[in-house]
Motif scaffolding. Sequence first.
Motif, mmCIF file in Angstrom:
data_model
loop_
_atom_site.group_PDB
_atom_site.id
_atom_site.type_symbol
_atom_site.label_atom_id
_atom_site.label_comp_id
_atom_site.label_asym_id
_atom_site.label_seq_id
_atom_site.Cartn_x
_atom_site.Cartn_y
_atom_site.Cartn_z
ATOM 1 N N SER A 95 -2.606 -1.441 3.043
ATOM 2 C CA SER A 95 -2.611 -2.905 3.069
ATOM 3 C C SER A 95 -3.335 -3.434 4.311
ATOM 4 O O SER A 95 -3.996 -4.479 4.253
ATOM 5 C CB SER A 95 -1.179 -3.457 2.980
ATOM 6 O OG SER A 95 -0.426 -3.118 4.110
ATOM 7 N N VAL A 97 -1.248 -6.771 -6.428
ATOM 8 C CA VAL A 97 -1.876 -7.755 -5.536
ATOM 9 C C VAL A 97 -2.543 -6.976 -4.401
ATOM 10 O O VAL A 97 -1.864 -6.495 -3.495
ATOM 11 C CB VAL A 97 -0.850 -8.747 -4.962
ATOM 12 C CG1 VAL A 97 -1.542 -9.746 -4.042
ATOM 13 C CG2 VAL A 97 -0.118 -9.472 -6.083
ATOM 14 N N ARG A 143 0.549 -5.474 5.374
ATOM 15 C CA ARG A 143 1.230 -6.543 4.655
ATOM 16 C C ARG A 143 2.662 -6.112 4.328
ATOM 17 O O ARG A 143 2.953 -4.927 4.214
ATOM 18 C CB ARG A 143 0.507 -6.846 3.346
ATOM 19 C CG ARG A 143 -0.919 -7.325 3.502
ATOM 20 C CD ARG A 143 -1.607 -7.438 2.146
ATOM 21 N NE ARG A 143 -2.990 -7.903 2.280
ATOM 22 C CZ ARG A 143 -3.854 -7.970 1.265
ATOM 23 N NH1 ARG A 143 -3.479 -7.584 0.044
ATOM 24 N NH2 ARG A 143 -5.079 -8.403 1.465
ATOM 25 N N GLU A 149 -11.181 -7.877 4.197
ATOM 26 C CA GLU A 149 -11.250 -9.328 3.995
ATOM 27 C C GLU A 149 -11.648 -10.072 5.268
ATOM 28 O O GLU A 149 -11.719 -11.300 5.280
ATOM 29 C CB GLU A 149 -9.899 -9.842 3.493
ATOM 30 C CG GLU A 149 -9.558 -9.371 2.088
ATOM 31 C CD GLU A 149 -8.189 -9.847 1.621
ATOM 32 O OE1 GLU A 149 -7.555 -10.636 2.357
ATOM 33 O OE2 GLU A 149 -7.757 -9.428 0.539
ATOM 34 N N TYR A 188 -8.429 -9.292 -1.915
ATOM 35 C CA TYR A 188 -8.611 -10.696 -2.308
ATOM 36 C C TYR A 188 -7.525 -11.130 -3.304
ATOM 37 O O TYR A 188 -7.770 -11.932 -4.215
ATOM 38 C CB TYR A 188 -10.013 -10.917 -2.920
ATOM 39 C CG TYR A 188 -11.133 -10.456 -2.021
ATOM 40 C CD1 TYR A 188 -11.276 -10.986 -0.734
ATOM 41 C CD2 TYR A 188 -12.031 -9.484 -2.440
ATOM 42 C CE1 TYR A 188 -12.289 -10.548 0.105
ATOM 43 C CE2 TYR A 188 -13.046 -9.046 -1.602
ATOM 44 C CZ TYR A 188 -13.169 -9.588 -0.334
ATOM 45 O OH TYR A 188 -14.170 -9.146 0.506
ATOM 46 N N ASN A 189 -6.323 -10.560 -3.118
ATOM 47 C CA ASN A 189 -5.157 -10.873 -3.956
ATOM 48 C C ASN A 189 -5.352 -10.475 -5.421
ATOM 49 O O ASN A 189 -4.678 -11.032 -6.306
ATOM 50 C CB ASN A 189 -4.794 -12.362 -3.857
ATOM 51 C CG ASN A 189 -4.238 -12.721 -2.487
ATOM 52 O OD1 ASN A 189 -3.544 -11.896 -1.864
ATOM 53 N ND2 ASN A 189 -4.541 -13.905 -2.013
ATOM 54 N N LYS A 190 -6.243 -9.551 -5.670
ATOM 55 C CA LYS A 190 -6.497 -9.077 -7.032
ATOM 56 C C LYS A 190 -6.045 -7.616 -7.160
ATOM 57 O O LYS A 190 -5.979 -6.879 -6.167
ATOM 58 C CB LYS A 190 -7.987 -9.204 -7.368
ATOM 59 C CG LYS A 190 -8.494 -10.647 -7.389
ATOM 60 C CD LYS A 190 -7.780 -11.466 -8.453
ATOM 61 C CE LYS A 190 -8.277 -12.899 -8.494
ATOM 62 N NZ LYS A 190 -7.554 -13.710 -9.527
#
Length: 419
Positions: free
Chosen positions: A174, A197, A188, A181, A200-202
Amino acid sequence: MAEHILLRHRVIPGLDQIDTYRQNEGFIALRKAVTSMDPDDVTNEVKASGLRGRGGAGFPTGLKWSFIDGNNWPHYVVANADESEPGTFKDREILEGNPYQFLEGVAICCYAVKANHGYIYLRGEFWPIAQKLDQCIREMEAAGFLGDKLFGTNISLHLHTHLGAGAYICGEESAMLESIEGKLGQPRLRPPFPPAVGLYNKPTIVNNVETLTNVPFIINRGATWYRTIGTEKSPGPKIFSLSGCVNRPGNYELPLGTSFRELIMDHGRGIPGGHKIKAIMAAGASSSLIVANDEALNTLMDYESVPKLGAQLGSASVIVIDDSVDIPWLINKTIHFFAHESCGKCTPCREGTYWMRHLTERISTGEATKNDVELLHEVASQMKGKCLCALGEFSIEAPISGIERFPADFEAATAKSNA
């Protein structure tokens, strides 16, 4: 091993050149996957092979791929090439000597999880390797093995390299995604995990270099063939990085399930200077210390057997410690590393590694009392299970196991102050 699967460049000169790679089973698996297999078929073949993540966790690779969220798009693949654990140097040899097999593995993974873009995250010090991979990617695009309308289909695959700034914490998946990014490389809070997730949160699949380098052979030769190597629950070849007090350190590609004794005494040619083996760290600096008795030396190096010794196989970065090494000194070195590399985001890791560094400094220089050793054990124990990511948890393995399994070394270290 009857043949090299991962370190094939040792027997095939020039394998890092695309023409030589193509002449030696290169890109057959990628073509087979894209032109004759559904993405789910590829995932199921990898799942059937029993391939487990070679970065340390040993999580089943095909199962991880199957977790990717099919209701959220786009998908991404990230290859973890941020190799920076002390004692670990296997991925670098693959990237330098057999880069196309690794890149083919990344491309097959992208196809399996329906990702059009894959990122290769390299530690900052690997910038010459990043330049080499960029050249390999350009040559694959020119030859039609990457790009749009792959093999005449509507599939598009694009790979990109990304250099970190040399922070160990960015090997944590993470924190790696945060770094790509453009953010501060800190872990995280999980869950959610990357297959749900990620970048880019994908939805994102993160795999290690060695893991992905296995994939072309699994697709090309099949899961049944792959399972003929290794053990039932830990199939396949593994690169063991052997270092420390051993006559012939280096990378050794062997089946999972090879014993510590065979690796150290046969391939590593034993201990130099007539010394006796005292301890083993099976997973680099993040390892528990294993007492190197006959039981330990005869233990098989796989994901099921090593935990019976109170340790983990991890990335199989085996550090050998002989009887000339003082355990408090060794622990002080490992704690210095983790204290330096702690990102400071969570209090248990930030404060815990700080205090462990001071205590191990005092113990290793003969200035501590027995109470300092007890305090070190208590600080490490208090951190257990409370850190945000694995870095803090890794930092306590050596001090706790060292104090509990090598008490004589700590009694000797504190004898002067206790007198």
